[in-house]
Design an enzyme around this catalytic site. Structure first.
Site, PDB file in Angstrom:
ATOM      1  CG  ASP A  66      -0.306  -0.430   2.514  1.00 50.69           C
ATOM      2  OD1 ASP A  66       0.935  -0.399   2.596  1.00 50.69           O
ATOM      3  OD2 ASP A  66      -1.028  -0.779   3.447  1.00 50.69           O
ATOM      4  CG  ASN A 134      -9.075  -1.447  11.917  1.00 52.90           C
ATOM      5  OD1 ASN A 134      -8.107  -2.048  11.467  1.00 52.90           O
ATOM      6  ND2 ASN A 134      -9.621  -0.414  11.293  1.00 52.90           N
ATOM      7  CG  HIS A 136      -5.947  -2.201   8.743  1.00 52.38           C
ATOM      8  ND1 HIS A 136      -6.100  -0.950   9.297  1.00 52.38           N
ATOM      9  CD2 HIS A 136      -4.608  -2.390   8.667  1.00 52.38           C
ATOM     10  CE1 HIS A 136      -4.914  -0.427   9.523  1.00 52.38           C
ATOM     11  NE2 HIS A 136      -3.993  -1.285   9.159  1.00 52.38           N
ATOM     12  CD  GLU A 141      -8.815   0.852   7.713  1.00 49.13           C
ATOM     13  OE1 GLU A 141      -8.774  -0.059   8.569  1.00 49.13           O
ATOM     14  OE2 GLU A 141      -8.155   1.908   7.826  1.00 49.13           O
TER      15      GLU A 141
HETATM   16  C1  GLP Z   1      -0.627   0.286   8.688  1.00 49.38           C
HETATM   17  C2  GLP Z   1      -0.260  -0.456   7.370  1.00 49.38           C
HETATM   18  C3  GLP Z   1      -0.394  -1.937   7.531  1.00 49.38           C
HETATM   19  C4  GLP Z   1       0.296  -2.334   8.814  1.00 49.38           C
HETATM   20  C5  GLP Z   1      -0.493  -1.834   9.996  1.00 49.38           C
HETATM   21  C6  GLP Z   1       0.173  -2.068  11.336  1.00 49.38           C
HETATM   22  O1  GLP Z   1      -1.776   1.032   8.637  1.00 49.38           O
HETATM   23  N1  GLP Z   1      -0.966  -0.069   6.195  1.00 49.38           N
HETATM   24  O2  GLP Z   1       0.164  -2.590   6.404  1.00 49.38           O
HETATM   25  O3  GLP Z   1       0.361  -3.724   8.913  1.00 49.38           O
HETATM   26  O4  GLP Z   1      -0.882  -0.493   9.833  1.00 49.38           O
HETATM   27  O5  GLP Z   1       1.189  -1.148  11.573  1.00 49.38           O
HETATM   28  P1  GLP Z   1       2.193  -1.244  12.800  1.00 49.38           P
HETATM   29  O6  GLP Z   1       3.104  -2.356  12.500  1.00 49.38           O
HETATM   30  O7  GLP Z   1       2.881   0.075  12.830  1.00 49.38           O
HETATM   31  O8  GLP Z   1       1.362  -1.511  14.005  1.00 49.38           O
END
Ligand code: GLP
Length: 242
Positions: A66, A134, A136, A141
Site C-alpha cells: 500500500d 482493527n 485490517h 479496513e
Molecule cells: C498500517 C499499514 C499496515 C500495517 C499496519 C500495522 O496502517 N498499512 O500494512 O500492517 O498499519 O502497523 P504497525 O506495524 O505500525 O502496528
C-alpha cells in the site's frame, strides 16, 4: 493456518526474517509482497543482517501492499521512502524490480498500473503482512469486500489516529490510500503475518477465533491454504485456544 507464538517481539521478528530469507535463498527470482509499519522494522533489520552475511537479493522482485495517496515517493512519510530507508538502501535489489503503488499519481491509474505489473510478474511467492488494530490487512479496513483488488480506499478514523505517530504535529496524516485488495493478497502462494504487542491482541483473537468475514479482514486469511501467523505472547494473549 500455522500459529507460532514467541516469548518476545524480537524472536517473532527474527522468525519472520528467517522465513523470508529461506524463500529468497530457495528461488532464483523470488517475488515478495512487502509490508510497512513499526512491526516490520526489525524484520528488515534481520534481512539486512542476512544480506551482510551473504544473502543476495539481486534476483528479487518486490510488491508493496500500500501507499498513501498524495505523498510522492521521496516524501519522508511515504511507504516508498520507508522501504528505501529500512531495506532497499542496504541490499542489492535492482531498483527496476521494486513495485510500490504510486501515491503521487491519479489513484485509479496507480492501482491499475500496480495490478498490471503484478499480473505480469506474479504470483507472489511470499506475502508479508502486518495487522491493524482493527483487523485490517494492507489498508483493507473492516467492510472491505473479500473480492477486492488494488484500489483507492478511505482509511478508518482509528487507523488515521494510529498512524499519526509517524507524522509531525503540524502535519495531518493522509486519509486516503491505494492498497492491494483482499483478493489480490489471497493470490500469493504463501502468506506470513506478523503481529506483536498487547494492542494487537483483540485483532489477533478476531482474526484467528472470530467469525470469518469482512468485519475482520484478517479473518479472511483463514480461506488461504498456506498462512503462517507469527505472534509474541502479548499479541497472543486474547486467544482462548478453542
Ligand atoms: C498500517 C499499514 C499496515 C500495517 C499496519 C500495522 O496502517 N498499512 O500494512 O500492517 O498499519 O502497523 P504497525 O506495524 O505500525 O502496528
Amino acid at each position: 493456518m500455522r500459529v507460532h507464538v514467541h516469548q518476545s517481539a524480537e524472536a517473532a521478528a527474527a522468525e519472520t526474517a528467517r522465513l523470508i530469507s529461506e524463500t529468497v535463498r530457495e528461488r532464483r527470482e523470488p517475488v515478495l509482497g512487502l509490508a510497512t509499519g513499526g512491526t516490520m522494522q526489525p524484520v528488515y533489520a534481520g534481512l539486512v543482517a542476512a544480506h551482510r552475511a551473504g544473502l543476495s537479493f539481486a534476483g528479487l522482485r518486490s510488491f508493496n501492499l500500500d501507499e498513501y495517496v498524495g505523498l510522492p515517493p521521496d516524501h519522508p512519510q511515504s511507504y516508498r521512502h520507508y522501504m528505501q530507508v529500512q531495506f532497499f538502501d542496504h541490499v542489492d535489489v535492482p531498483p527496476d524490480r521494486i513495485h510500490v503503488p504510486r501515491g503521487d499519481l491519479d489513484p485509479d491509474d496507480a492501482a491499475a498500473a500496480f495490478e498490471a505489473e503484478l499480473a505480469q510478474h506474479g504470483p507472489i511467492d511470499l506475502q508479508l503482512l502486518g495487522l491493524g488494530r482493527n483487523g485490517h490487512i494492507g489498508f483493507n479496513e473492516p467492510g472491505a469486500p473479500a473480492g477486492s483488488r488494488t484500489r483507492q480506499v478511505r482509511l478508518a478514523p482509528s487507523t488515521i489516529e494510529a498512524n499519526r505517530r509517524f507524522f509531525d504535529r503540524d502535519q495531518s496524516p493522509p486519509e486516503v490510500a491505494v492498497t492491494m485488495g483482499i483478493a489480490t493478497i489471497l493470490e500469493a502462494r504463501s502468506i506470513v503475518l506478523l503481529a506483536v504487542g498487547a494492542d494487537k491482541a483483540q485483532a489477533v483473537a478476531a482474526m484467528l477465533e472470530g467469525a470469518i468475514g469482512v468485519a475482520c479482514p484478517g479473518s479472511l486469511l483463514r480461506r488461504h491454504s498456506d498462512v503462517t501467523v507469527i505472534l509474541d505472547t502479548e499479541a497472543a494473549s486474547g486467544l482462548s485456544g478453542d
